[in-house]
Design a protein around this motif. Structure first.
Motif, PDB file in Angstrom:
ATOM      1  N   VAL A   1     -57.501   4.691  62.051  1.00 16.73           N
ATOM      2  CA  VAL A   1     -56.070   5.143  61.384  1.00 16.73           C
ATOM      3  C   VAL A   1     -54.998   4.258  61.737  1.00 16.73           C
ATOM      4  O   VAL A   1     -55.014   3.723  62.756  1.00 16.73           O
ATOM      5  N   ILE A   2     -54.190   3.864  60.818  1.00 13.82           N
ATOM      6  CA  ILE A   2     -53.122   3.126  60.891  1.00 13.82           C
ATOM      7  C   ILE A   2     -51.732   3.663  60.628  1.00 13.82           C
ATOM      8  O   ILE A   2     -51.627   4.628  59.561  1.00 13.82           O
ATOM      9  N   ILE A   3     -50.813   3.749  61.544  1.00 16.16           N
ATOM     10  CA  ILE A   3     -49.641   4.430  61.451  1.00 16.16           C
ATOM     11  C   ILE A   3     -48.572   3.156  61.411  1.00 16.16           C
ATOM     12  O   ILE A   3     -48.059   2.798  62.158  1.00 16.16           O
ATOM     13  N   PRO A   4     -47.948   2.946  60.012  1.00 17.33           N
ATOM     14  CA  PRO A   4     -46.772   2.024  60.257  1.00 17.33           C
ATOM     15  C   PRO A   4     -45.594   2.731  60.542  1.00 17.33           C
ATOM     16  O   PRO A   4     -45.189   3.752  59.969  1.00 17.33           O
ATOM     17  N   ALA A   5     -44.950   2.438  61.527  1.00 17.26           N
ATOM     18  CA  ALA A   5     -43.944   3.024  62.240  1.00 17.26           C
ATOM     19  C   ALA A   5     -42.884   2.052  62.377  1.00 17.26           C
ATOM     20  O   ALA A   5     -42.163   1.958  63.554  1.00 17.26           O
ATOM     21  N   GLY A   6     -42.760   1.034  61.592  1.00 18.75           N
ATOM     22  CA  GLY A   6     -42.028  -0.317  61.832  1.00 18.75           C
ATOM     23  C   GLY A   6     -40.504   0.040  61.596  1.00 18.75           C
ATOM     24  O   GLY A   6     -39.666  -0.963  61.687  1.00 18.75           O
ATOM     25  N   GLY A   7     -40.358   1.117  60.772  1.00 14.94           N
ATOM     26  CA  GLY A   7     -38.786   1.213  60.250  1.00 14.94           C
ATOM     27  C   GLY A   7     -37.849   1.599  61.484  1.00 14.94           C
ATOM     28  O   GLY A   7     -38.309   2.061  62.400  1.00 14.94           O
ATOM     29  N   THR A   8     -36.752   1.177  61.098  1.00 14.55           N
ATOM     30  CA  THR A   8     -35.694   1.312  62.206  1.00 14.55           C
ATOM     31  C   THR A   8     -34.827   2.499  61.831  1.00 14.55           C
ATOM     32  O   THR A   8     -33.974   3.025  62.915  1.00 14.55           O
TER      33      THR A   8
END
Ligand code: MG
Length: 381
Positions: free
Chosen positions: A6-13
């Protein structure tokens, strides 16, 4: 052996959320958004990789702890997923890569096994919801160019599930032109590999704007209140907001309406706002003989202004004397009027204590109240 990675992109500010901190750290009933998403996959996935903003790497890593691997994300969502994908060790072509947005904490994972089975045979599957509104294509001035055939329109969401070999091959074809695709499916489509949609549930919303906070279901809050007042001759008896004809009243600084005091304490308790003594000290002459109906209205206005609605209130009055049954309905209607809610939300019971204790000895009256309140507005309490 097939592995689920699983990849969770949580890079947003989360600047559009205007929270002052990354939205993945927003609290949803006791846990943060990111923890909630990791929990969906924890134990089911072989490993979980979370791409977090480089600027809040430490704090995110601390929240995530041992449940997932943390990698520094890129400047876009696309770059974050790519960074996480390249961080995963020994990826086999048959591994399933499951990408899920950190901003979709209400995804219901019941269908995930079915979607993965489909991805195994088809190679690329994304959750998507059919358009329910009529879809217009507009020009740069906001003028409609044409109406699209809604039956062919699906809105792409996550999870997006790909066989690793397909995603790897798609990344190999991509050169950074400064316009990354907004999801991985678009990249895979551009390589000519078919992508299949898997119908998403309506709850799988994406938290993007501040107004989306209003869509967050919040657990209701419970409150309990208890009060006792002794009988005193020469005072009117007020109970549940009404005057009950009786030769004895109740002693107290205010009108001593023990039922309303219990209700006030229950409301304050549910909202986490202390107790009636802190709000209306009995040393303050402003509250001498004040009607508790006024106190209840004041407290309810405060609780309501914080975004809460009352689901229901249940009161139990313990009194050996007088007989209260004939008055309970009037009390119920009075309280409903004071709180501006439907009388069916209020229930009042009366009981004697079979002659036992101070109530049984006719020394006074006691009351319990339990309330359930629910946050219904977009403000985070
Ligand atoms: Mg009291």
């Amino acid at each position: 052996m097939l592995r689920r990675r699983v990849i969770i992109p949580a890079g947003g500010t989360g600047t559009r959320m205007n929270l002052g901190y990354p939205k993945q750290l927003l609290h949803l009933g006791g846990t943060t958004v990111i923890e909630r998403i990791i929990q969906m996959f924890f134990g089911w996935a072989d490993d979980i990789w979370v791409a977090v903003p480089a600027s809040s790497f430490e704090v995110c890593a601390q929240v995530i702890g041992e449940t997932a691997h943390v990698v520094a994300g890129g400047s876009t969502r696309f770059a974050s997923v790519q960074a996480a994908f390249h961080a995963i060790p020994d990826v086999a072509d048959d591994d399933l890569i499951i990408i899920h947005d950190a901003a979709r904490p209400f995804f219901e994972p019941e269908t995930l096994n079915r979607a993965c089975d489909l991805a195994q045979t088809r190679g690329a599957v994304i959750y998507a919801s059919p358009a329910t509104d009529t879809v217009k294509q507009v020009d740069a001035h906001g003028q409609i160019e044409k109406t699209l055939d809604r039956s062919t329109i699906f809105l792409a969401q996550t999870p997006q599930i790909f066989r690793a070999g397909i995603l790897k091959a798609a990344y190999a074809t991509w050169t950074d032109d400064g316009h990354p695709p907004t999801d991985e499916a678009a990249l895979i489509e551009s390589t000519g590999t078919p992508v299949t949609v898997f119908r998403s549930s309506k709850t799988n919303i994406k938290l993007t704007e501040q107004e989306d906070l209003a869509l967050i279901p919040r657990p209701p809050r419970i409150g309990h209140g208890y009060d006792v007042h002794a009988f005193q001759a020469g005072r009117p008896l007020y109970l549940g907001g009404i005057h009950v004809p009786h030769e004895l009243g109740l002693a107290g600084h205010s009108d001593a309406d023990v039922a309303l005091h219990a209700l006030i304490d229950a409301l304050l308790g549910a909202a986490g706002l202390g107790d009636i003594g802190q709000w209306f000290p009995d040393t303050d002459p402003a509250y001498t003989d004040i009607r508790s109906t006024e106190l209840l209205q004041q407290v309810w206005q405060t609780v309501h202004a914080r975004g809460y609605d009352l689901c229901n209130a249940d009161l139990t009055i313990q009194a050996q004397i007088p007989k209260l049954a004939p008055h309970l309905d009037d009390m119920r209607r009075m309280i409903a009027t004071l709180l501006l809610i439907d009388p069916t939300c209020i229930n009042i019971k009366a009981t004697t204590t079979e002659g036992l204790g101070f109530v049984g000895r006719k020394e006074g009256i006691a009351a319990h109240a339990v309330v359930l309140i629910q946050h219904t507005k977009g403000v985070v309490p």
